[in-house]
Design a protein around this motif. Structure first.
Motif, PDB file in Angstrom:
ATOM      1  N   LEU A 108     -41.550 -46.555   9.311  1.00  0.00           N
ATOM      2  CA  LEU A 108     -43.043 -46.758   9.228  1.00  0.00           C
ATOM      3  C   LEU A 108     -43.365 -47.378   7.845  1.00  0.00           C
ATOM      4  O   LEU A 108     -44.306 -48.138   7.872  1.00  0.00           O
ATOM      5  N   ILE A 109     -42.619 -47.023   6.930  1.00  0.00           N
ATOM      6  CA  ILE A 109     -42.714 -47.931   5.611  1.00  0.00           C
ATOM      7  C   ILE A 109     -42.760 -49.299   5.811  1.00  0.00           C
ATOM      8  O   ILE A 109     -43.409 -50.079   5.471  1.00  0.00           O
ATOM      9  N   PHE A 110     -41.578 -49.717   6.509  1.00  0.00           N
ATOM     10  CA  PHE A 110     -41.435 -51.313   6.523  1.00  0.00           C
ATOM     11  C   PHE A 110     -42.070 -51.965   7.737  1.00  0.00           C
ATOM     12  O   PHE A 110     -42.026 -53.130   7.774  1.00  0.00           O
ATOM     13  N   SER A 111     -42.931 -50.992   8.766  1.00  0.00           N
ATOM     14  CA  SER A 111     -43.649 -51.662   9.645  1.00  0.00           C
ATOM     15  C   SER A 111     -45.042 -51.626   9.382  1.00  0.00           C
ATOM     16  O   SER A 111     -45.617 -52.761   9.354  1.00  0.00           O
ATOM     17  N   ILE A 112     -45.672 -50.406   8.925  1.00  0.00           N
ATOM     18  CA  ILE A 112     -46.973 -50.374   8.797  1.00  0.00           C
ATOM     19  C   ILE A 112     -47.422 -50.450   7.243  1.00  0.00           C
ATOM     20  O   ILE A 112     -48.362 -50.495   6.763  1.00  0.00           O
ATOM     21  N   GLY A 113     -46.333 -49.829   6.392  1.00  0.00           N
ATOM     22  CA  GLY A 113     -46.574 -49.710   4.834  1.00  0.00           C
ATOM     23  C   GLY A 113     -47.180 -51.040   4.470  1.00  0.00           C
ATOM     24  O   GLY A 113     -48.196 -50.851   3.550  1.00  0.00           O
ATOM     25  N   TYR A 114     -46.497 -52.100   4.846  1.00  0.00           N
ATOM     26  CA  TYR A 114     -47.129 -53.550   4.407  1.00  0.00           C
ATOM     27  C   TYR A 114     -48.468 -53.554   4.440  1.00  0.00           C
ATOM     28  O   TYR A 114     -49.152 -54.350   3.804  1.00  0.00           O
ATOM     29  N   MET A 115     -49.350 -53.202   5.610  1.00  0.00           N
ATOM     30  CA  MET A 115     -50.537 -53.174   5.537  1.00  0.00           C
ATOM     31  C   MET A 115     -51.425 -52.673   4.781  1.00  0.00           C
ATOM     32  O   MET A 115     -52.645 -52.888   4.551  1.00  0.00           O
ATOM     33  N   GLY A 116     -50.722 -51.712   3.855  1.00  0.00           N
ATOM     34  CA  GLY A 116     -51.565 -50.890   3.007  1.00  0.00           C
ATOM     35  C   GLY A 116     -51.572 -51.589   1.643  1.00  0.00           C
ATOM     36  O   GLY A 116     -52.355 -51.438   0.587  1.00  0.00           O
ATOM     37  N   TYR A 117     -50.864 -53.070   1.345  1.00  0.00           N
ATOM     38  CA  TYR A 117     -50.712 -53.693   0.130  1.00  0.00           C
ATOM     39  C   TYR A 117     -52.299 -54.326   0.008  1.00  0.00           C
ATOM     40  O   TYR A 117     -52.722 -55.006   0.641  1.00  0.00           O
ATOM     41  N   PRO A 118     -52.939 -53.895  -0.966  1.00  0.00           N
ATOM     42  CA  PRO A 118     -54.100 -54.458  -1.438  1.00  0.00           C
ATOM     43  C   PRO A 118     -54.149 -55.917  -1.718  1.00  0.00           C
ATOM     44  O   PRO A 118     -55.128 -56.660  -0.928  1.00  0.00           O
TER      45      PRO A 118
END
Lengths: 404, 212
Positions: A108-118
């Motif tokens: 989850l971190i490496f797939s969708i976590g990136y989408m949370g980077y402001p």
């Protein structure tokens, strides 16, 4: 941001030999200086140049590494000799010891976590129009295909080349020093520093902008001038740089730990809200804020409360809780907190953007993207003169069909 | 809000020209509610044919839509440098008929009333005056339309002549126009697409495409 500061300091320390505190001071000073003076345009331009340097530098290290280990196959076999499990995704202790909660969390971190980077989202918001996003997606995919595998492979091969490496976080730096000629080391180190700086400057600027626009201008002084706004932003950038320096020099945590934890919180806090903002028409302000609060608090409590160790479930899994919070609160507050009309209009516009087959996408006129008709603005004045035949369709909403 | 202010004389590089023509300030309250609806040169059948060719055949249906623009004629006067015809700026895109009709002293600039983007145009400004929703021409970004047109032409001239020319530019009164485009819904096999086809040059933008 803290992780970028520490990495910058450690990298500069390794290259120059000057003490970590001084090295980090120099690294932060340079980043703050051009962020402070240039603003977003400087960050955008430097990011572009840094991205080119990063690709060239990392590919150079990768090629040097593969030559040093005797090629991909020989490197693979050498890693297998150390521990065959290192070549699987289950870790050095093999499948039996897999903690599925942590594996799913990492995925989850490496797939969708990136989408949370402001800072990544701000870059998306800075695009002029949807057509830019289409082109940017192609460029970024090409960039990531070239850049991302390289540090992973170099890191794996570091097990072979640097078996006694004290700090695994310095693997890429260490391998570069080992496999490249002296003149090249400086260049590729610049590439690594470029990667660090491009993230740190964007995050710093983001912090300053949030302070000036979202907090100061909104809640403290709504009538502030542009000049005042810029100064609030600059002071915030400076303050956070100093704060980051103090934390990094007094209690410097591991870079990987900080990056993972920061990505986890950013992912759990922001991803449900970002995704719902685009795809769910009922997502409202109350739901988004509730989701962000829950998404921030739960992983922190989870980690600090020792629940990760106890349950073997990564805190990233709490993205499910923040997503459910968004859904429940949005549905519960639809009447009291309706989605604003302009947001609904944007969602209708977004619906018009669909996947375009390649043969259609080629040769489009980008200028026309700004001329998309909006339903209520389609004009239907009666046709006269030479335009009569062409205007038939405008007069008649059921335009003729012509089949082949 | 796009609020085209009264066009004024704008100097490029070099001195201003005394006695230069000045455009009168228009009455925008009334002018903005009447627009010149331009006639497309691409017919409905041609637009549908373009869409059919793009998706490989099948059925197509075109509907005429209009997009609000401001049309600004910009004339130029050289004060230093080589002789030139300002219409050369769009010669590449103009037809022989347009060139014959042009006196070479003005160039037409279209400013998108919605997005504020501007382009030097060879579009023939022929059509009929029609009532148009006022907000159609008044809801774009807020800088001066005539100024935008002048800036675009100044940039194009500097790009062409670098520092070798001084010129004065005179944007005329902006005129509300409705540019025709065709929305073409096309279907072939399992592919359905909606294209926006330019009413003048037949270029297109894919609004939507999906596999059925």
């Amino acid at each position: 941001m803290l992780s970028q500061f520490i990495a910058g300091g450690q990298g500069l320390e390794m290259i120059t030999g000057i003490p970590f505190q001084w090295a980090m001071l120099v690294a932060i000073g340079v980043i703050v200086l051009y962020t402070f003076l240039g603003g977003y345009l400087a960050v955008a331009y430097t990011d572009f140049v840094q991205a080119i340097v990063m690709v060239i530098g990392m590919l150079w290290i990768l090629i040097g590494t593969l030559i040093a280990v005797g090629g991909l196959t020989a490197g693979n076999e050498a890693v297998a000799e150390i521990n065959p499990n290192l070549l699987t995704m289950w870790g050095p202790e093999g499948f039996e010891s897999v903690k599925w909660g942590l594996v799913i969390g990492a995925l989850l971190i490496f797939s969708i976590g990136y989408m949370g980077y402001p800072h990544v989202n701000v870059s998306h918001m800075a695009m002029k129009k949807p057509s830019v996003a289409r082109t940017a997606a192609l460029y970024s995919t090409g960039f990531n295909l070239l850049f991302v595998p390289a540090p992973y492979l170099v890191g794996v091969m570091a097990l072979v080349l640097l078996p006694n490496l004290a700090n695994p976080e310095m693997a890429v730096f260490g391998v570069a020093e080992l496999v490249l000629p002296n003149f090249a080391v400086g260049i590729v180190m610049a590439a690594i520093m470029a990667a660090i700086m491009s993230t740190a400057d964007a995050l710093l600027l983001q912090t300053g902008t949030i302070a000036s626009h979202d907090l100061f201008k909104r809640f403290i002084n709504p009538s502030m001038t542009e000049k005042q706004s810029v100064w609030v932003s600059r002071i915030t950038v400076l303050a956070f740089a100093i704060l980051g320096y103090i934390i990094a020099t007094t209690r410097a945590p591991g870079i990987a730990d900080v990056v993972l934890f920061a990505t986890t919180i950013l992912g759990t806090a922001f991803v449900p809200a970002y995704v719902a903002a685009v795809w769910w028409k009922k997502a409202n302000t109350a739901g988004a804020i509730a989701s962000m609060i829950v998404g921030t608090i739960v992983p922190i409590v989870w980690e600090l409360g020792g629940l990760t160790e106890l349950t073997s479930v990564d805190p990233m899994a709490s993205v499910v809780i923040s997503a459910l919070t968004l859904i429940v609160v949005s549905l519960a507050t639809q009447k009291a907190n309706p989605v604003p009309a302009h947001i609904r209009e944007v969602l209708v516009e977004t619906d018009k953007v669909g996947p375009i087959p390649a043969r259609l996408a080629m040769g489009q006129n980008n200028v026309l993207a700004a001329q998309l008709p909006v339903a209520e603005e389609q004009l239907s004045a009666p046709a006269t003169g030479s335009a009569a035949s062409e205007s038939t369709a405008a007069d008649d909403p059921h335009a003729r069909k012509s089949d082949e | 809000m796009s609020s085209p202010k009264s066009p004024r004389r704008h100097a490029g590089q070099g001195a201003s020209a005394p006695g230069a023509p000045r455009a009168e300030a228009p009455d925008w309250q009334s002018a903005a509610c009447t627009a010149l609806r331009l006639n497309p040169t691409i017919t409905q059948f041609e637009a549908e044919d373009i869409a059919r060719r793009k998706i490989g055949g099948g059925a197509a249906a075109a509907t005429l839509v209009h997009h609000p623009f401001w049309s600004v004629d910009v004339s130029a006067r050289r004060t230093r440098g080589p002789r030139f015809r300002i219409s050369e700026l769009w010669r590449e895109r103009s037809t022989p008929q347009h060139e014959a009709e042009s006196d070479g002293s003005t160039v037409s600039v279209m400013v998108d009333a919605k997005s504020g983007t501007s382009l030097i145009s060879s579009i023939p400004i022929n059509g009929v005056d029609v009532p148009s929703p006022c907000q159609a021409h008044m809801s774009g970004p807020g800088t001066n339309t005539a100024d935008k047109a002048r800036q675009l032409v100044a940039t194009a001239l500097r790009k062409r002549f670098r520092l070798g020319m001084n010129f004065d530019l005179f944007p005329a009164e902006p005129r509300a126009v409705l540019k025709p485009n065709w929305v073409v819904e096309a279907r072939h096999g399992r592919l359905a697409a909606t294209l926006l086809v330019d009413g003048f040059d037949g270029s297109y933008w894919v609004m939507n495409a999906e596999k059925l």
